[in-house]
Design a protein around this motif. Structure first.
Motif, PDB file in Angstrom:
ATOM      1  N   VAL A   1       0.807  -1.334  -0.021  1.00  0.00           N
ATOM      2  CA  VAL A   1      -0.061   0.026  -0.007  1.00  0.00           C
ATOM      3  C   VAL A   1       0.806   1.211   0.003  1.00  0.00           C
ATOM      4  O   VAL A   1       0.532   2.453  -0.352  1.00  0.00           O
ATOM      5  CB  VAL A   1      -0.978   0.043   1.251  1.00  0.00           C
ATOM      6  N   THR A   2       2.033   1.229   0.445  1.00  0.00           N
ATOM      7  CA  THR A   2       2.920   2.308   0.330  1.00  0.00           C
ATOM      8  C   THR A   2       3.180   2.973  -0.956  1.00  0.00           C
ATOM      9  O   THR A   2       3.823   4.091  -0.970  1.00  0.00           O
ATOM     10  CB  THR A   2       4.283   2.145   1.164  1.00  0.00           C
ATOM     11  N   LYS A   3       3.077   1.788  -1.946  1.00  0.00           N
ATOM     12  CA  LYS A   3       3.287   2.232  -3.407  1.00  0.00           C
ATOM     13  C   LYS A   3       2.106   2.705  -4.192  1.00  0.00           C
ATOM     14  O   LYS A   3       2.145   2.543  -5.434  1.00  0.00           O
ATOM     15  CB  LYS A   3       4.132   1.053  -3.876  1.00  0.00           C
ATOM     16  N   THR A   4       0.992   2.325  -3.481  1.00  0.00           N
ATOM     17  CA  THR A   4      -0.196   2.564  -4.597  1.00  0.00           C
ATOM     18  C   THR A   4      -1.084   3.993  -4.380  1.00  0.00           C
ATOM     19  O   THR A   4      -2.150   3.826  -4.676  1.00  0.00           O
ATOM     20  CB  THR A   4      -0.970   1.125  -4.281  1.00  0.00           C
ATOM     21  N   ALA A   5      -0.442   4.960  -3.934  1.00  0.00           N
ATOM     22  CA  ALA A   5      -1.141   6.175  -3.823  1.00  0.00           C
ATOM     23  C   ALA A   5      -1.785   6.480  -5.121  1.00  0.00           C
ATOM     24  O   ALA A   5      -0.953   6.260  -6.161  1.00  0.00           O
ATOM     25  CB  ALA A   5      -0.230   7.256  -3.159  1.00  0.00           C
ATOM     26  N   PRO A   6      -2.729   7.303  -5.286  1.00  0.00           N
ATOM     27  CA  PRO A   6      -3.625   7.915  -4.382  1.00  0.00           C
ATOM     28  C   PRO A   6      -4.663   6.685  -3.658  1.00  0.00           C
ATOM     29  O   PRO A   6      -4.525   5.655  -4.310  1.00  0.00           O
ATOM     30  CB  PRO A   6      -4.583   8.966  -4.783  1.00  0.00           C
ATOM     31  N   TYR A   7      -5.359   7.046  -2.693  1.00  0.00           N
ATOM     32  CA  TYR A   7      -5.954   6.125  -2.071  1.00  0.00           C
ATOM     33  C   TYR A   7      -7.664   5.870  -2.221  1.00  0.00           C
ATOM     34  O   TYR A   7      -8.236   7.265  -2.511  1.00  0.00           O
ATOM     35  CB  TYR A   7      -5.615   5.949  -0.453  1.00  0.00           C
ATOM     36  N   PHE A   8      -8.368   5.179  -1.809  1.00  0.00           N
ATOM     37  CA  PHE A   8      -9.743   4.977  -1.744  1.00  0.00           C
ATOM     38  C   PHE A   8     -10.350   4.910  -3.105  1.00  0.00           C
ATOM     39  O   PHE A   8      -9.364   5.088  -4.225  1.00  0.00           O
ATOM     40  CB  PHE A   8     -10.533   6.352  -1.203  1.00  0.00           C
ATOM     41  N   HIS A   9     -11.490   4.295  -3.400  1.00  0.00           N
ATOM     42  CA  HIS A   9     -12.135   4.098  -4.663  1.00  0.00           C
ATOM     43  C   HIS A   9     -11.894   5.279  -5.724  1.00  0.00           C
ATOM     44  O   HIS A   9     -12.179   5.116  -6.625  1.00  0.00           O
ATOM     45  CB  HIS A   9     -13.596   3.801  -4.417  1.00  0.00           C
ATOM     46  N   ASN A  10     -12.005   6.738  -5.285  1.00  0.00           N
ATOM     47  CA  ASN A  10     -11.769   7.681  -6.198  1.00  0.00           C
ATOM     48  C   ASN A  10     -10.590   8.489  -5.992  1.00  0.00           C
ATOM     49  O   ASN A  10     -10.548   9.462  -6.534  1.00  0.00           O
ATOM     50  CB  ASN A  10     -12.964   8.655  -5.780  1.00  0.00           C
ATOM     51  N   GLY A  11      -9.701   7.894  -5.393  1.00  0.00           N
ATOM     52  CA  GLY A  11      -8.301   8.156  -5.571  1.00  0.00           C
ATOM     53  C   GLY A  11      -8.102   9.600  -4.853  1.00  0.00           C
ATOM     54  O   GLY A  11      -7.422  10.484  -5.258  1.00  0.00           O
ATOM     55  N   ALA A  12      -9.055  10.145  -3.990  1.00  0.00           N
ATOM     56  CA  ALA A  12      -9.099  11.372  -3.608  1.00  0.00           C
ATOM     57  C   ALA A  12      -8.099  11.728  -2.246  1.00  0.00           C
ATOM     58  O   ALA A  12      -7.750  13.021  -1.933  1.00  0.00           O
ATOM     59  CB  ALA A  12     -10.532  11.956  -2.909  1.00  0.00           C
ATOM     60  N   ILE A  13      -7.391  10.522  -1.712  1.00  0.00           N
ATOM     61  CA  ILE A  13      -6.461  10.847  -0.598  1.00  0.00           C
ATOM     62  C   ILE A  13      -5.083  10.689  -1.154  1.00  0.00           C
ATOM     63  O   ILE A  13      -4.834   9.506  -1.526  1.00  0.00           O
ATOM     64  CB  ILE A  13      -6.893  10.084   0.604  1.00  0.00           C
ATOM     65  N   TRP A  14      -4.069  11.387  -0.781  1.00  0.00           N
ATOM     66  CA  TRP A  14      -2.737  11.222  -1.335  1.00  0.00           C
ATOM     67  C   TRP A  14      -1.717  10.327  -0.113  1.00  0.00           C
ATOM     68  O   TRP A  14      -0.725   9.953  -0.750  1.00  0.00           O
ATOM     69  CB  TRP A  14      -2.396  12.258  -2.171  1.00  0.00           C
ATOM     70  N   THR A  15      -2.050  10.673   0.910  1.00  0.00           N
ATOM     71  CA  THR A  15      -1.105  10.306   2.209  1.00  0.00           C
ATOM     72  C   THR A  15      -1.772   9.042   2.733  1.00  0.00           C
ATOM     73  O   THR A  15      -2.746   8.975   3.088  1.00  0.00           O
ATOM     74  CB  THR A  15      -0.462  11.420   2.857  1.00  0.00           C
TER      75      THR A  15
END
Length: 342
Positions: free
Chosen positions: A272-286
C-alpha cells in the motif's frame, strides 16, 4: 552473583519478548490475517476456501498471459495495455486519481485503478464486486469503451492475425485463440504476481521478521479494529460496508456508491505504500490521512498522529518482493492485423 542476576534478567526479558511475540502472532491469526500461499497449488486451495473457482494454471499459460498483459494491440488504439493502468513498476497501479483510457477518457465514475499485485487472492473483483474471478475481470477493461475499447471480436481478430500468437495458443488451448482463452492466459499471469513480505515470514512463525516498531504497529492495527475489514490473506479484497460510522469527506468525487447494497470491495493493504492515491476515487494522497479517515468513517474513532504513525510502520512491512518481469518482444503486425483506431 551480579553476573548471574544480569544473565537471569536478560533471559527473563528474552522470554517475555518471545511470549509477547507469540501472543501477537496468535492475535493476528485470530483476526483472520494469514500468510501468502507459496505455490500455485496453495493458491488453488486458498481460492476454493474463499469460494472462488480457480482456473487451471500452467507456466505456459502464464508466459503467454504476460505478453498479453503488456500487449498494446489488445486496445482499439493500439497504445494501451493492461499495464497502462496496472503498471507493474508502480505497484500494479497507475499513480493517478482516476484511470485514463481510450481517447484520453477519464473513468466516468472517477474510479481509481486497483493493484493487480496479489489480486488473484481477492474474493471478488472490481470496486463493486461484479466479477468473481480474474478471468471475468480481465474481459471487462479490454471491452470497456473508456478503457481499452476493444470488442471481443476485434481482440480475437488482432491476436489471430499474428502467427506467433496463433501457434502459441494452439499449443496451450485446444480451441486456439478465443476471447475466453485470452482472458484465461492473462489471469494465469496475474496468478504469479504474488509479493511475499516479511509480514508473511512473521505469520509463518519467524517471530523476529518484524521490527519492534512494526510489531507495535500490527498490534495497534488489530486493537483499533482495522482488521475487521482488512483481513484475510490480502488484508482486504472482500466486499464490506462503507461509511459505517461517518461520512467520507470526498464522497462527491465521482458518483460511485458501491454495489446494490452499498458494499465496496476493500482494497488490499499489501504494497500500500506504493499505490497512492487511496480510496475508490483516489481522493486521498497520503497514508496518514487515509488511516485517520478510515478511523472516523469506518470505526467511529479518532486515530491520533502517534497511532497513525504506528499503523503506517506496520503497513510498510507489507511491502513485498515484486516478481521480476522481463519485457517481451512482440510479434510484428501482419497485413491481416486490424489497424489501430484512435
Amino acid at each position: 552473583m551480579k553476573k548471574v542476576l544480569v544473565l537471569s534478567a536478560v533471559l527473563a526479558s528474552a522470554l517475555f519478548a518471545a511470549n509477547t511475540d507469540e501472543a501477537l502472532l496468535k492475535a493476528a491469526k485470530d483476526a483472520g490475517l494469514r500468510a501468502l500461499p507459496a505455490t500455485q497449488a496453495e493458491v488453488d486451495a486458498l481460492l476454493k476456501e474463499i469460494g472462488v473457482t480457480p482456473n487451471q494454471f500452467t507456466v505456459e499459460k502464464a508466459e503467454l498471459g504476460k505478453k498479453l498483459y503488456l500487449e498494446p494491440r489488445l486496445s482499439k488504439s493500439g497504445i494501451i495495455s493492461c499495464n497502462t493502468c496496472h503498471n507493474l513498476g508502480l505497484g500494479g497501479t497507475d499513480g493517478v486519481e482516476a484511470a485514463v483510457g481510450h481517447r484520453w477518457t477519464a473513468n466516468p465514475h472517477h474510479l481509481n485503478s486497483p493493484t493487480t499485485l496479489n489480486s488473484v487472492l481477492n474474493s471478488t473483483q472490481f470496486w463493486d464486486g461484479r466479477a468473481a474471478t480474474l478471468i471475468e475481470q480481465a474481459k471487462g477493461p479490454i471491452q470497456a469503451e473508456p478503457e481499452m475499447a476493444t470488442p471481443a471480436e476485434l481482440a480475437v481478430a488482432r491476436i489471430s492475425s499474428l502467427d506467433a500468437y496463433v501457434a502459441e495458443f494452439k499449443r496451450i488451448y485446444k480451441d486456439g485463440v478465443t476471447f475466453d482463452n485470452i482472458a484465461d492466459a492473462i489471469a494465469s499471469f496475474e496468478r504469479t504476481l504474488l509479493t511475499p513480505s516479511k509480514f508473511d515470514e512473521f505469520m509463518g512463525g519467524k517471530l523476529d521478521a518484524l521490527s519492534k516498531e512494526e510489531k507495535a504497529g500490527l498490534k495497534t492495527f488489530i486493537d483499533k479494529g482495522c482488521a475487521a475489514c482488512h483481513t484475510g490473506v490480502n488484508l482486504g479484497g472482500s466486499m464490506q460496508a462503507f461509511e459505517v460510522a461517518g461520512k467520507y469527506q470526498f464522497a462527491n468525487v465521482g458518483d460511485f456508491k458501491g454495489d446494490a447494497n452499498g458494499m465496496v470491495k476493500t482494497p488490499t493493504l499489501r504494497n500500500v505504500t506504493k499505490t497512492a492515491p487511496y480510496f475508490h476515487n483516489g481522493a486521498i494522497w497520503t497514508l496518514e490521512e487515509a488511516v485517520k479517515t478510515m478511523g472516523s468513517v469506518q470505526l467511529g474513532i479518532k486515530i491520533s498522529d502517534k497511532e497513525a504513525k504506528s499503523i503506517i510502520n506496520f503497513l510498510g512491512a507489507l511491502d513485498g518482493k515484486i516478481p521480476a518481469i522481463s519485457y517481451p518482444e512482440f510479434p510484428a503486425s501482419s497485413k491481416k492485423t486490424p489497424k489501430p483506431e484512435l
